[in-house]
Motif scaffolding. Sequence first.
Motif, short mmCIF file in Angstrom:
data_model
loop_
_atom_site.label_atom_id
_atom_site.label_comp_id
_atom_site.label_asym_id
_atom_site.label_seq_id
_atom_site.Cartn_x
_atom_site.Cartn_y
_atom_site.Cartn_z
N GLN A 1 1.71 -1.45 0.03
CA GLN A 1 -0.26 -0.19 0.34
C GLN A 1 1.02 1.91 -0.37
O GLN A 1 0.58 1.92 -1.10
CB GLN A 1 -1.10 -0.18 1.36
N LYS B 1 0.52 4.05 -3.09
CA LYS B 1 -0.19 5.38 -2.51
C LYS B 1 1.11 6.80 -3.26
O LYS B 1 1.04 7.86 -3.89
CB LYS B 1 0.50 5.59 -1.31
N GLU C 1 0.22 9.69 -5.81
CA GLU C 1 0.40 10.93 -5.07
C GLU C 1 2.11 11.24 -6.11
O GLU C 1 1.88 12.69 -5.91
CB GLU C 1 1.42 10.94 -4.06
N HIS D 1 -7.50 2.66 -10.28
CA HIS D 1 -6.98 1.88 -9.40
C HIS D 1 -7.81 0.79 -9.32
O HIS D 1 -7.65 0.37 -8.45
CB HIS D 1 -6.89 2.47 -7.73
N ASP E 1 -7.93 3.40 -0.10
CA ASP E 1 -6.40 4.24 0.72
C ASP E 1 -5.41 4.37 0.12
O ASP E 1 -4.80 6.08 0.42
CB ASP E 1 -6.45 3.60 2.18
N ALA E 2 -5.18 4.17 -0.30
CA ALA E 2 -4.08 3.84 -1.61
C ALA E 2 -4.02 4.96 -2.24
O ALA E 2 -3.18 5.72 -2.56
CB ALA E 2 -2.82 3.20 -2.30
N GLY E 3 -5.18 5.76 -3.07
CA GLY E 3 -5.64 6.30 -4.28
C GLY E 3 -6.41 5.90 -5.12
O GLY E 3 -6.35 4.93 -5.74
#
Length: 356
Positions: A236, A240, A244, A254, A268-270
């Motif tokens: 993760q 991320k 970012e 994703h 949550d990783a994006g």
Amino acid sequence: MMLADALKAFFCNMSQWLASPMMRAVQNLETSRVPVWMMRQAGRYMSEYNAVREKYTFLELCKTPELAAEIMLTAVNKLGVDAAIIFSDILLLLEPLGLKLTFLPEGGPKILNPIQTAEDAAALPMLESAEQLDCVMQTVRLTRQGLDEIVPLIGFCGAPFTLAAYAVEGGTSRDFAKVKTFMRTCPLEWIALMKKLALSAATYLNGQILSGVQIVQIFDSWAGCLSVDDYYRFVQPYSKLLIENITPGTPVIHFAPGNPMLLPNVRDAGGNCIGVDWRIPLDKAREILGFDKAVQGNLDPSILLANRNVIRLFVKKILLQNAGKPGFVFNLGHGIMKETPVENAVAFVEAVHEFG
Ligand code: CP3
């Protein structure tokens, strides 16, 4: 063309993409209808593809921008889909990093010099510039030029874990024993390797964005082999890091199929839009992800082997599960199977356009 004309044409095209159902749906905005495309929409189920493929290897196709663009444009026109993806492969990125890539005649990739030791991992360089994959940048430009303005072009890369899995296993694996052992026994080298892959993938995607893609998709095809704890600890943070470092303003899809238990961590990783396979019902997936995220999926690709009536039934079922919520991109939960009759793929796209 004068600069002013070129700029005018650019902004005019841009407003078309921005207003398209695909572009709006990945950003979780209301759309006039549900957009649809298929992973691996240009491939071996299509006679046009097989005709070209008889004359060239798969890697030759990927490295010849004129052919790669032509293959995708043919598929998009034939299917009437709402998005195009560049014709390429996630594994191309490994070549400028010194890994020797081939595709076996019987199918499936192979790395001839896989990462076997901590020293091998430490010696792996980073991608310095997207120009090291100039053929892909050229494919992006040619595909974009040939597409209808309203159809967004998707760029893509492999996620750090899936790239590492190929680099360490040397090919597709059943149990991923080598890569799992590596991450547990060489934790520091693992962190360094994952950071290098994440930043290289970001450089690669940012090059694709500069060359003309409107959306990017990250494929973490093998993440599903991991437990939630292992994903959280070993994977993760680096997915991320990759996300970012993607140029702000470009929507990110994703996709980490195989284990729906990972969905909260994948979110949550994006990414603006989270890919969902068929192993979990769409309504359940959306509930878990939260309605601030768009979703893409989730038809079982084997349904396209059945017939028009079955396909239409499943399309309606998934649309009912979505219940008219914004932020839904209809797709398969995995790449289209090579046994798929083309008319069934067309029937799928038509059904989404009719009912969605
Ligand atoms: O979606 C598209 O049409 C764009 C093209 C695309 C390909 N590969 C073409 C391809 C994309 C987006 C990919 C991504 C990719 N490549 C992934 C992630 C998606 C997934 O399936 O999970 C993975 C894991 C790879 C690695 C890869 N490439 C494998 C495992 C294989 C062999 C499996 C198979 O289906 O034969 C490939 C080969 C490949 N990539 C083909 C195509 C059209 C078949 C090549 C041929 O003509 O023999």
